[in-house]
Design a protein around this motif. Structure first.
Motif, PDB file in Angstrom:
ATOM      1  N   GLU A  11       0.820  -1.214   0.000  1.00 33.43           N
ATOM      2  CA  GLU A  11       0.000   0.000   0.000  1.00 33.43           C
ATOM      3  C   GLU A  11       0.849   1.256   0.000  1.00 33.43           C
ATOM      4  OE1 GLU A  11      -2.551  -0.347   3.379  1.00 33.43           O
ATOM      5  OE2 GLU A  11      -3.939  -1.759   2.393  1.00 33.43           O
ATOM      6  N   ASN A  12       1.907   1.255   0.779  1.00 33.16           N
ATOM      7  CA  ASN A  12       2.724   2.464   0.890  1.00 33.16           C
ATOM      8  C   ASN A  12       3.626   2.670  -0.320  1.00 33.16           C
ATOM      9  OD1 ASN A  12       2.422   3.943   3.671  1.00 33.16           O
ATOM     10  ND2 ASN A  12       2.190   1.757   4.086  1.00 33.16           N
ATOM     11  N   LEU A  13       4.100   1.584  -0.924  1.00 30.79           N
ATOM     12  CA  LEU A  13       4.881   1.721  -2.157  1.00 30.79           C
ATOM     13  C   LEU A  13       3.993   2.254  -3.283  1.00 30.79           C
ATOM     14  CD1 LEU A  13       7.074  -1.503  -2.033  1.00 30.79           C
ATOM     15  CD2 LEU A  13       7.905   0.853  -1.992  1.00 30.79           C
ATOM     16  N   ASP A  14       2.772   1.750  -3.374  1.00 29.12           N
ATOM     17  CA  ASP A  14       1.832   2.261  -4.392  1.00 29.12           C
ATOM     18  C   ASP A  14       1.545   3.744  -4.176  1.00 29.12           C
ATOM     19  OD1 ASP A  14       1.677  -0.184  -5.616  1.00 29.12           O
ATOM     20  OD2 ASP A  14      -0.208  -0.787  -4.658  1.00 29.12           O
ATOM     21  N   ASP A  15       1.404   4.140  -2.922  1.00 33.18           N
ATOM     22  CA  ASP A  15       1.148   5.548  -2.599  1.00 33.18           C
ATOM     23  C   ASP A  15       2.310   6.433  -3.039  1.00 33.18           C
ATOM     24  OD1 ASP A  15      -0.419   7.681  -1.218  1.00 33.18           O
ATOM     25  OD2 ASP A  15       1.312   7.701   0.125  1.00 33.18           O
ATOM     26  N   LEU A  16       3.550   5.984  -2.778  1.00 32.21           N
ATOM     27  CA  LEU A  16       4.729   6.748  -3.195  1.00 32.21           C
ATOM     28  C   LEU A  16       4.794   6.879  -4.711  1.00 32.21           C
ATOM     29  CD1 LEU A  16       7.531   5.390  -0.821  1.00 32.21           C
ATOM     30  CD2 LEU A  16       6.349   7.578  -0.673  1.00 32.21           C
ATOM     31  N   LYS A  17       4.495   5.799  -5.418  1.00 29.35           N
ATOM     32  CA  LYS A  17       4.521   5.832  -6.884  1.00 29.35           C
ATOM     33  C   LYS A  17       3.512   6.836  -7.429  1.00 29.35           C
ATOM     34  CE  LYS A  17       5.971   0.999  -7.395  1.00 29.35           C
ATOM     35  NZ  LYS A  17       5.539  -0.374  -7.761  1.00 29.35           N
ATOM     36  N   GLN A  18       2.289   6.837  -6.888  1.00 29.61           N
ATOM     37  CA  GLN A  18       1.242   7.735  -7.369  1.00 29.61           C
ATOM     38  C   GLN A  18       1.591   9.201  -7.122  1.00 29.61           C
ATOM     39  OE1 GLN A  18      -2.360   6.401  -5.478  1.00 29.61           O
ATOM     40  NE2 GLN A  18      -2.306   4.383  -6.459  1.00 29.61           N
ATOM     41  N   LYS A  19       2.316   9.463  -6.053  1.00 31.32           N
ATOM     42  CA  LYS A  19       2.674  10.839  -5.709  1.00 31.32           C
ATOM     43  C   LYS A  19       3.981  11.288  -6.370  1.00 31.32           C
ATOM     44  CE  LYS A  19       0.360  10.788  -1.205  1.00 31.32           C
ATOM     45  NZ  LYS A  19       0.557  10.769   0.265  1.00 31.32           N
ATOM     46  N   GLY A  20       4.608  10.402  -7.129  1.00 31.90           N
ATOM     47  CA  GLY A  20       5.878  10.759  -7.766  1.00 31.90           C
ATOM     48  C   GLY A  20       7.027  10.845  -6.789  1.00 31.90           C
ATOM     49  N   LEU A  21       6.962  10.087  -5.698  1.00 31.19           N
ATOM     50  CA  LEU A  21       7.972  10.172  -4.651  1.00 31.19           C
ATOM     51  C   LEU A  21       8.864   8.936  -4.568  1.00 31.19           C
ATOM     52  CD1 LEU A  21       5.794  11.693  -1.774  1.00 31.19           C
ATOM     53  CD2 LEU A  21       7.234  12.889  -3.436  1.00 31.19           C
ATOM     54  N   LEU A  22       8.680   7.977  -5.493  1.00 36.09           N
ATOM     55  CA  LEU A  22       9.479   6.753  -5.460  1.00 36.09           C
ATOM     56  C   LEU A  22      10.525   6.803  -6.564  1.00 36.09           C
ATOM     57  CD1 LEU A  22       9.754   4.013  -4.000  1.00 36.09           C
ATOM     58  CD2 LEU A  22       8.357   3.025  -5.817  1.00 36.09           C
ATOM     59  N   ASN A  23      11.767   7.009  -6.172  1.00 36.29           N
ATOM     60  CA  ASN A  23      12.848   7.097  -7.142  1.00 36.29           C
ATOM     61  C   ASN A  23      13.352   5.708  -7.532  1.00 36.29           C
ATOM     62  OD1 ASN A  23      12.981   9.869  -7.452  1.00 36.29           O
ATOM     63  ND2 ASN A  23      14.398  10.129  -5.742  1.00 36.29           N
ATOM     64  N   SER A  24      13.760   5.587  -8.775  1.00 35.01           N
ATOM     65  CA  SER A  24      14.405   4.352  -9.216  1.00 35.01           C
ATOM     66  C   SER A  24      15.887   4.420  -8.860  1.00 35.01           C
ATOM     67  CB  SER A  24      14.248   4.191 -10.733  1.00 35.01           C
ATOM     68  OG  SER A  24      14.870   5.276 -11.411  1.00 35.01           O
ATOM     69  N   ILE A  25      16.500   3.261  -8.725  1.00 30.16           N
ATOM     70  CA  ILE A  25      17.934   3.190  -8.438  1.00 30.16           C
ATOM     71  C   ILE A  25      18.625   2.597  -9.659  1.00 30.16           C
ATOM     72  CG2 ILE A  25      19.712   2.160  -6.986  1.00 30.16           C
ATOM     73  CD1 ILE A  25      17.754   2.245  -4.669  1.00 30.16           C
ATOM     74  N   LYS A 335       5.945  16.585 -12.184  1.00 28.66           N
ATOM     75  CA  LYS A 335       6.606  17.315 -13.265  1.00 28.66           C
ATOM     76  C   LYS A 335       8.127  17.173 -13.147  1.00 28.66           C
ATOM     77  CE  LYS A 335       4.949  21.351 -14.336  1.00 28.66           C
ATOM     78  NZ  LYS A 335       4.626  22.802 -14.259  1.00 28.66           N
ATOM     79  N   THR A 336       8.610  17.184 -11.906  1.00 26.90           N
ATOM     80  CA  THR A 336      10.047  17.013 -11.680  1.00 26.90           C
ATOM     81  C   THR A 336      10.511  15.640 -12.138  1.00 26.90           C
ATOM     82  OG1 THR A 336       9.922  18.510  -9.767  1.00 26.90           O
ATOM     83  CG2 THR A 336      11.852  17.088  -9.919  1.00 26.90           C
ATOM     84  N   GLN A 337       9.729  14.614 -11.802  1.00 27.80           N
ATOM     85  CA  GLN A 337      10.065  13.256 -12.237  1.00 27.80           C
ATOM     86  C   GLN A 337      10.053  13.146 -13.758  1.00 27.80           C
ATOM     87  OE1 GLN A 337      10.940  10.767 -10.264  1.00 27.80           O
ATOM     88  NE2 GLN A 337       9.978  10.977  -8.256  1.00 27.80           N
ATOM     89  N   GLN A 338       9.054  13.746 -14.388  1.00 24.16           N
ATOM     90  CA  GLN A 338       8.932  13.692 -15.850  1.00 24.16           C
ATOM     91  C   GLN A 338      10.115  14.386 -16.523  1.00 24.16           C
ATOM     92  OE1 GLN A 338       5.634  15.934 -17.464  1.00 24.16           O
ATOM     93  NE2 GLN A 338       5.603  14.779 -19.389  1.00 24.16           N
ATOM     94  N   PHE A 339      10.488  15.537 -15.992  1.00 27.02           N
ATOM     95  CA  PHE A 339      11.609  16.290 -16.570  1.00 27.02           C
ATOM     96  C   PHE A 339      12.908  15.502 -16.457  1.00 27.02           C
ATOM     97  CE2 PHE A 339      14.381  20.311 -16.285  1.00 27.02           C
ATOM     98  CZ  PHE A 339      14.467  20.412 -17.661  1.00 27.02           C
ATOM     99  N   SER A 340      13.128  14.898 -15.294  1.00 22.67           N
ATOM    100  CA  SER A 340      14.328  14.090 -15.099  1.00 22.67           C
ATOM    101  C   SER A 340      14.372  12.930 -16.092  1.00 22.67           C
ATOM    102  CB  SER A 340      14.366  13.547 -13.671  1.00 22.67           C
ATOM    103  OG  SER A 340      15.373  12.574 -13.521  1.00 22.67           O
ATOM    104  N   ASN A 341      13.247  12.243 -16.259  1.00 21.91           N
ATOM    105  CA  ASN A 341      13.196  11.108 -17.180  1.00 21.91           C
ATOM    106  C   ASN A 341      13.525  11.528 -18.611  1.00 21.91           C
ATOM    107  OD1 ASN A 341      12.498   9.332 -15.129  1.00 21.91           O
ATOM    108  ND2 ASN A 341      10.291   9.570 -15.460  1.00 21.91           N
ATOM    109  N   LYS A 342      12.994  12.675 -19.011  1.00 23.28           N
ATOM    110  CA  LYS A 342      13.240  13.171 -20.380  1.00 23.28           C
ATOM    111  C   LYS A 342      14.702  13.572 -20.575  1.00 23.28           C
ATOM    112  CE  LYS A 342       9.381  13.175 -22.844  1.00 23.28           C
ATOM    113  NZ  LYS A 342       9.318  12.562 -24.200  1.00 23.28           N
ATOM    114  N   LEU A 343      15.285  14.190 -19.565  1.00 24.70           N
ATOM    115  CA  LEU A 343      16.701  14.557 -19.661  1.00 24.70           C
ATOM    116  C   LEU A 343      17.567  13.312 -19.800  1.00 24.70           C
ATOM    117  CD1 LEU A 343      16.857  17.379 -16.955  1.00 24.70           C
ATOM    118  CD2 LEU A 343      17.120  17.690 -19.419  1.00 24.70           C
ATOM    119  N   ILE A 344      17.244  12.279 -19.024  1.00 21.78           N
ATOM    120  CA  ILE A 344      18.009  11.036 -19.093  1.00 21.78           C
ATOM    121  C   ILE A 344      17.850  10.382 -20.467  1.00 21.78           C
ATOM    122  CG2 ILE A 344      18.129   8.682 -18.181  1.00 21.78           C
ATOM    123  CD1 ILE A 344      17.518   9.890 -15.406  1.00 21.78           C
ATOM    124  N   GLU A 345      16.623  10.369 -20.988  1.00 23.05           N
ATOM    125  CA  GLU A 345      16.391   9.820 -22.335  1.00 23.05           C
ATOM    126  C   GLU A 345      17.260  10.509 -23.380  1.00 23.05           C
ATOM    127  OE1 GLU A 345      12.288  10.075 -23.332  1.00 23.05           O
ATOM    128  OE2 GLU A 345      11.618   8.864 -21.617  1.00 23.05           O
TER     129      GLU A 345
END
Length: 395
Positions: A11-25, A335-345
């Motif tokens: 439940e808590n991992l899903d919550d972090l993902k929905q809020k854009g707070l779960l970073n990938s390693i 938006k921050t997560q999206q921007f980071s992903n695009k920069l990495i791409e």
């Protein structure tokens, strides 16, 4: 796995993902330099704390290998038993020389340095005045001490003076400490140490500066305390050996009496095996390089200035940073997560910095220019920033 635990985690991992707070390693396939490779893709690296590019420098690797051959891969014990090797003594002497203090103590990491040093001196009979944006390791170290924690508004010297006055006049505390980062890692601003020292002297406060991001960067590499010429005014000079120094570990530099006490009461020092001989030798080599080559620090600052000016030129909003740390402020976490992903791409490796590392609604991309970036690398990164920024309507 326990069903209760499984439900909690899911439940808590899903919550972090929905809020854009779960970073990938991500896993690097080569050393952590100005160019890195992840999943076969080479990218310009703007996410590292390896400010001076020392983490893969030959002099450090040679020192590490020579010490490992002589002393072994591990110290074999905690420091107070028989885990103190001559190389540890040499490292602590070098740190004291570097910081301009009587003595120094080396810990296994910057985090457990703060956990051990603060709680070795402060107790439940004391109070700690702590800047509200201090690093998590400071917060945890303060909690572990049991002292009363009094939050001070960020860089607000009037608030510090008022709270120091209230704490002193209350008569409730045996000792009062003021603790602050030297350089605040998420915004890049520098602590107002001259004014803080005035307050400390007025109210007889113990002073503690965590200079993890200042050592090797500020004060011609000697740190933020040296930058302001306050070596004789700050009681604890804490720093890491894992950022600009390029290796691993943490330290406190100060008077001989302070270091003797920390060696008697610093729990990570007492109950955890010492730094490896190889890491200790590499740290010595790194400190020698910084002291012998001040131009390395100048090159870092030149790259940072160039990068900041160009990001602002193309329309990005930066935080008010007085150091090479270069945060692009976006606010919204997704938006921050999206921007980071695009920069990495597009070949620029940066990570989104979101809650709980920074307050909610202050998401950012934190860029860390290195001494070893070429202007061509930085130009390429700036071009990608402009392209992606326009695609996402950020500029």
């Amino acid at each position: 796995m326990s069903e209760v635990l499984q439900t909690y985690l899911r439940e808590n991992l899903d919550d972090l993902k929905q809020k854009g707070l779960l970073n990938s390693i991500d896993v690097l396939e080569d050393h952590n330099g100005p160019i890195i490779k992840i999943n076969g893709q080479e990218m310009i690296n703007l996410a590292s704390n390896n400010y001076l590019g020392f983490a893969s420098r030959d002099e450090l690797k040679d020192a590490d290998m020579a010490a490992t051959k002589k002393w072994g891969v591990g110290a074999g014990a905690v420091r107070p038993i028989n885990g103190t090797l001559m190389i540890h003594k040499e490292l602590e002497e070098k740190i004291a020389q570097f910081k301009g203090t009587e003595a120094a103590i080396a810990f296994q990491s910057g985090f457990n340095c703060n956990m051990g040093a603060i709680s070795a001196v402060m107790t439940k009979k004391d109070a700690i005045l702590s800047d509200e944006l201090n690093h998590a390791s400071i917060i945890d170290g303060c909690r572990l001490s049991g002292a009363k924690i009094i939050r001070v508004k960020h860089q607000d010297m009037d608030d510090l003076r008022q709270k120091a006055k209230e704490a002193t006049e209350s008569g409730l505390y045996e000792k009062i400490m003021y603790i602050t980062d030297g350089v605040f890692s998420m915004d890049g601003d520098v602590a107002n140490l001259p004014e803080a020292v005035k307050v400390a002297e007025e109210y007889n406060l113990i002073t503690y500066v965590d200079d993890a991001h200042g050592s090797g960067v500020m004060g011609h590499g000697k740190g933020t305390v040296k930058h302001f010429g306050l070596q004789d005014k700050i009681d604890f000079q804490m720093g890491t050996l894992s950022k600009a120094i390029g290796v691993v570990g943490g330290y406190v530099a100060g008077t001989k009496e302070l270091i003797e006490w920390l060696k008697a009461r610093g729990r990570p020092f007492l109950f955890s095996t010492s730094l490896t001989p190889g890491a200790s030798a590499a740290c010595i080599a790194s400190l020698d390089l910084i002291m012998d080559h001040p131009e390395y620090v100048d090159q870092l600052w030149d790259n940072a200035k160039y990068f900041k000016e160009n990001l602002e030129r193309i329309g990005f909003t930066l935080s008010k940073s007085d150091t090479p740390i270069t945060p692009v402020i976006l606010g919204d976490e997704n938006k921050t997560q999206q921007f980071s992903n695009k920069l990495i791409e597009n070949g620029v490796y940066v990570k989104p910095i979101v809650y709980p590392t920074v307050p909610l609604g202050t998401g950012r991309i934190r860029n860390m220019p290195m001494r070893t970036h070429t202007k061509e690398m930085l130009d390429q990164a700036i071009t990608v920033y402009e392209k992606v920024g326009k695609e996402l309507d950020l500029i």
